[in-house]
Design a protein around this motif. Structure first.
Motif, PDB file in Angstrom:
ATOM      1  N   PRO A 124      52.841  74.237  42.702  1.00  0.00           N
ATOM      2  CA  PRO A 124      51.415  74.364  42.226  1.00  0.00           C
ATOM      3  C   PRO A 124      51.174  75.706  41.956  1.00  0.00           C
ATOM      4  N   ALA A 125      52.105  76.775  42.444  1.00  0.00           N
ATOM      5  CA  ALA A 125      51.648  78.109  42.030  1.00  0.00           C
ATOM      6  C   ALA A 125      52.005  78.712  40.573  1.00  0.00           C
ATOM      7  N   GLN A 126      52.728  77.499  39.925  1.00  0.00           N
ATOM      8  CA  GLN A 126      53.176  78.063  38.533  1.00  0.00           C
ATOM      9  C   GLN A 126      52.245  77.424  37.606  1.00  0.00           C
ATOM     10  N   ASP A 127      51.662  78.237  36.606  1.00  0.00           N
ATOM     11  CA  ASP A 127      50.902  78.101  35.476  1.00  0.00           C
ATOM     12  C   ASP A 127      51.990  77.996  34.440  1.00  0.00           C
ATOM     13  N   ILE A 128      53.045  77.129  34.285  1.00  0.00           N
ATOM     14  CA  ILE A 128      54.155  77.210  33.277  1.00  0.00           C
ATOM     15  C   ILE A 128      53.472  76.791  31.993  1.00  0.00           C
ATOM     16  N   ALA A 129      52.436  76.077  31.989  1.00  0.00           N
ATOM     17  CA  ALA A 129      52.070  75.527  30.613  1.00  0.00           C
ATOM     18  C   ALA A 129      51.309  76.955  29.860  1.00  0.00           C
ATOM     19  N   LEU A 130      51.098  77.793  30.439  1.00  0.00           N
ATOM     20  CA  LEU A 130      50.424  79.007  29.840  1.00  0.00           C
ATOM     21  C   LEU A 130      51.636  80.100  29.560  1.00  0.00           C
ATOM     22  N   GLN A 131      52.771  79.562  29.768  1.00  0.00           N
ATOM     23  CA  GLN A 131      53.888  80.404  29.279  1.00  0.00           C
ATOM     24  C   GLN A 131      54.508  80.062  28.109  1.00  0.00           C
ATOM     25  N   PRO A 132      55.430  80.826  27.560  1.00  0.00           N
ATOM     26  CA  PRO A 132      56.270  80.321  26.272  1.00  0.00           C
ATOM     27  C   PRO A 132      57.497  79.251  26.847  1.00  0.00           C
ATOM     28  N   LEU A 133      57.701  78.332  25.814  1.00  0.00           N
ATOM     29  CA  LEU A 133      58.716  77.471  26.249  1.00  0.00           C
ATOM     30  C   LEU A 133      60.205  78.216  26.447  1.00  0.00           C
ATOM     31  N   SER A 134      60.768  78.237  27.399  1.00  0.00           N
ATOM     32  CA  SER A 134      62.000  78.858  27.826  1.00  0.00           C
ATOM     33  C   SER A 134      63.082  77.747  28.119  1.00  0.00           C
ATOM     34  N   VAL A 135      64.102  77.684  27.241  1.00  0.00           N
ATOM     35  CA  VAL A 135      65.198  76.781  27.374  1.00  0.00           C
ATOM     36  C   VAL A 135      66.480  77.482  27.662  1.00  0.00           C
ATOM     37  N   PRO A 136      66.915  77.322  29.023  1.00  0.00           N
ATOM     38  CA  PRO A 136      68.188  77.957  29.449  1.00  0.00           C
ATOM     39  C   PRO A 136      69.255  77.234  28.705  1.00  0.00           C
ATOM     40  N   PRO A 137      70.519  77.874  28.895  1.00  0.00           N
ATOM     41  CA  PRO A 137      71.931  77.269  28.311  1.00  0.00           C
ATOM     42  C   PRO A 137      72.031  76.126  29.137  1.00  0.00           C
ATOM     43  N   LEU A 138      72.778  75.176  28.709  1.00  0.00           N
ATOM     44  CA  LEU A 138      73.137  73.882  29.615  1.00  0.00           C
ATOM     45  C   LEU A 138      73.845  74.283  30.636  1.00  0.00           C
ATOM     46  N   ALA A 139      74.589  75.297  30.666  1.00  0.00           N
ATOM     47  CA  ALA A 139      75.381  75.654  31.690  1.00  0.00           C
ATOM     48  C   ALA A 139      74.627  76.352  32.971  1.00  0.00           C
ATOM     49  N   ALA A 191      51.375  65.406  38.947  1.00  0.00           N
ATOM     50  CA  ALA A 191      52.294  65.661  40.129  1.00  0.00           C
ATOM     51  C   ALA A 191      53.629  66.269  39.512  1.00  0.00           C
ATOM     52  N   TYR A 192      53.536  66.544  38.360  1.00  0.00           N
ATOM     53  CA  TYR A 192      54.826  67.281  37.655  1.00  0.00           C
ATOM     54  C   TYR A 192      54.445  68.615  37.361  1.00  0.00           C
ATOM     55  N   SER A 193      53.482  69.121  37.948  1.00  0.00           N
ATOM     56  CA  SER A 193      53.039  70.584  37.662  1.00  0.00           C
ATOM     57  C   SER A 193      52.600  70.850  36.250  1.00  0.00           C
ATOM     58  N   ILE A 194      52.414  69.965  35.478  1.00  0.00           N
ATOM     59  CA  ILE A 194      52.030  70.106  34.101  1.00  0.00           C
ATOM     60  C   ILE A 194      50.432  69.588  33.898  1.00  0.00           C
ATOM     61  N   PRO A 195      49.668  70.434  33.305  1.00  0.00           N
ATOM     62  CA  PRO A 195      48.109  70.226  33.002  1.00  0.00           C
ATOM     63  C   PRO A 195      48.276  68.841  32.233  1.00  0.00           C
ATOM     64  N   LEU A 196      47.542  67.957  32.653  1.00  0.00           N
ATOM     65  CA  LEU A 196      47.121  66.561  32.144  1.00  0.00           C
ATOM     66  C   LEU A 196      46.504  66.745  30.568  1.00  0.00           C
ATOM     67  N   ILE A 197      46.762  66.185  29.778  1.00  0.00           N
ATOM     68  CA  ILE A 197      45.976  66.170  28.233  1.00  0.00           C
ATOM     69  C   ILE A 197      45.458  64.699  28.084  1.00  0.00           C
TER      70      ILE A 197
END
Length: 430
Positions: free
Chosen positions: A37-52, A337-343
């Motif tokens: 709940p503490a993370q507002d990840i929707a307000l941050q840019p998308l970051s895609v880590p390497p598969l590894a 429940a996924y920590s993503i703001p609903l639309i």
């Protein structure tokens, strides 16, 4: 209080506690506690880590079956206007790209490693939030495979589709004038126990309670909390008890403060007691028929019977506690429940035994109280205690009175198709 400090007490008292206390959230709780709940990840840019960098965690079995189909099998797929979907898709990827913990106490999530190539492609595509419908459809069809959701017997799953929304109340930070009805933050003595940490066969189950001497006992009912000299912290005071109660039923909402500002009251926790309908209580008391127990009629009864309002509210022992959040983007609703703001009209609550959180889903149902088709791409971003079974869905209509009117009338039949990365095989959960 941490589990380590109470482990010795739990071994003696937990079984008695289970007999007296609900192990699930109230039926009314839809926008459940986000896993981070503490993370507002929707307000941050998308970051895609390497598969590894995304660790592999053990798979979690899904109870449904999945049958691959072509895009042409999705009824009305070409008619769905996807011009405002890209923002939701990118936000969903932000959730997908978080490594899963593997904890069985959390709802099942879509496997991040399966989605990494798709989210990387979305990041590289560089579409704007208002990318055109044809552009978005082309991307989805190039990278995703539809799978028809079937029940455990292998038959196409069809189930009830209900609705929920984010209500608005009027409130004040001070108890004054008409502002007399408190909305609380979690009390300091509320204890939440993940039962799977003690009994593996109860993985995913939680109970709420408090310590009483050397015993764990169920937490106080609404009536006990309301009459106690030691009240939980109050975030705001509402001017209408029924409006405040229905905000608890939805699990979150917005508060228009008397200074002109607006805040969100987001779901934080609850007292663990089972939900009971105040409408049923009014009917049993002979105050009105069950069919008459709309929000409007309940409010009118409360205005005629101010001395019995607390008695009515106490008929429901469950109480939801909130945390305050600022509203940065009015288009975004509360975190699910996924920590993503609903639309609004693009997010749904599902049963994660059949569809993992973070999964794009194509839903085919009807508009509230009508036969008009409602067919659109949505995202599985929430759960609810009443949302159980293959294709059982709660459709998030958004914010305000109009959304509330639609949500209140929504009780249709629906079916769904899971959209899954082409290269990843059948849908899977972690």
């Amino acid at each position: 209080m941490s589990l380590s400090r109470t482990q010795s007490l739990l071994s003696l008292s937990l079984l008695a506690f289970l007999a007296a206390c609900s192990t699930v959230t109230p039926d009314v709780e839809q926008a459940g506690a986000p896993e981070q709940p503490a993370q507002d990840i929707a307000l941050q840019p998308l970051s895609v880590p390497p598969l590894a960098a995304l660790p592999e965690t053990p798979p979690r079995a899904l109870e449904g079956k999945f049958v691959p189909v072509g895009w042409g099998a999705l009824p009305g797929w070409q008619a769905d206007d996807l011009s405002l979907v890209w923002k939701a898709f990118i936000n969903n990827c932000k959730g997908l790209m978080r490594p899963v913990s593997g904890s069985l106490a959390l709802p099942a999530r879509a496997a991040p490693r399966a989605w990494q190539p798709v989210c990387a492609a979305a990041q590289q595509a560089g579409f704007s939030d208002d990318a055109g419908s044809a552009q978005v459809r082309s991307f989805l069809e190039a990278h995703l495979q539809p799978w028809r959701l079937a029940d455990a017997a292998g038959k196409p799953a069809k189930n009830t589709v209900t609705g929920y929304y984010e209500p608005l109340i009027r409130a004040s930070r001070k108890r004054t004038g008409p502002y007399q009805w408190p909305l609380h933050a979690p009390p300091a003595d509320l204890l939440t126990v993940d039962l799977g940490s003690v009994y593996p066969e109860l993985a995913g189950k939680r109970v709420r309670g408090k310590l009483q001497g050397n015993r764990v006992v169920p937490y106080d009912t609404r009536a006990q909390i309301s009459s106690s000299d030691k009240q939980p912290p109050v975030i705001v005071w509402a001017d209408d008890p029924v409006e405040a109660f229905f905000l608890q039923i939805q699990g979150s909402g917005r508060a228009q403060l008397d200074d002109g500002s607006m805040i969100r009251l987001a779901y934080a926790d609850h007292n663990g007691r089972p939900y009971a309908s105040i409408g049923k209580w009014l009917a049993e008391k002979g105050e009105m028929t069950l069919a008459q127990t709309s929000m409007q009629n309940i409010k009118a009864w409360a205005q005629r019977n101010p001395g019995r309002v607390q008695e009515m509210l106490n008929a429901n022992p469950a109480m939801v506690f909130f945390r305050e959040e600022q509203i940065v983007d009015p288009e975004l609703g509360p975190k699910g429940a996924y920590s993503i703001p609903l639309i609004g009209e693009r997010s749904v609550a599902i049963d994660t035994r059949f569809v993992p959180l973070g999964t794009p889903v194509y839903l085919a149902t009807q508009y509230p109280a009508s036969s008009q088709p409602l067919r659109r791409l949505v995202f599985a971003q929430d759960t609810g205690a009443a949302i159980k079974g293959a294709a059982r869905t709660d459709f998030y209509w958004g914010f305000g009175d109009e959304a509330g009117a639609k949500a209140g009338r929504m009780k249709q039949q629906g079916e769904m198709w899971v959209l899954w990365p082409k290269q990843a095989g059948a849908p899977a959960a972690r």
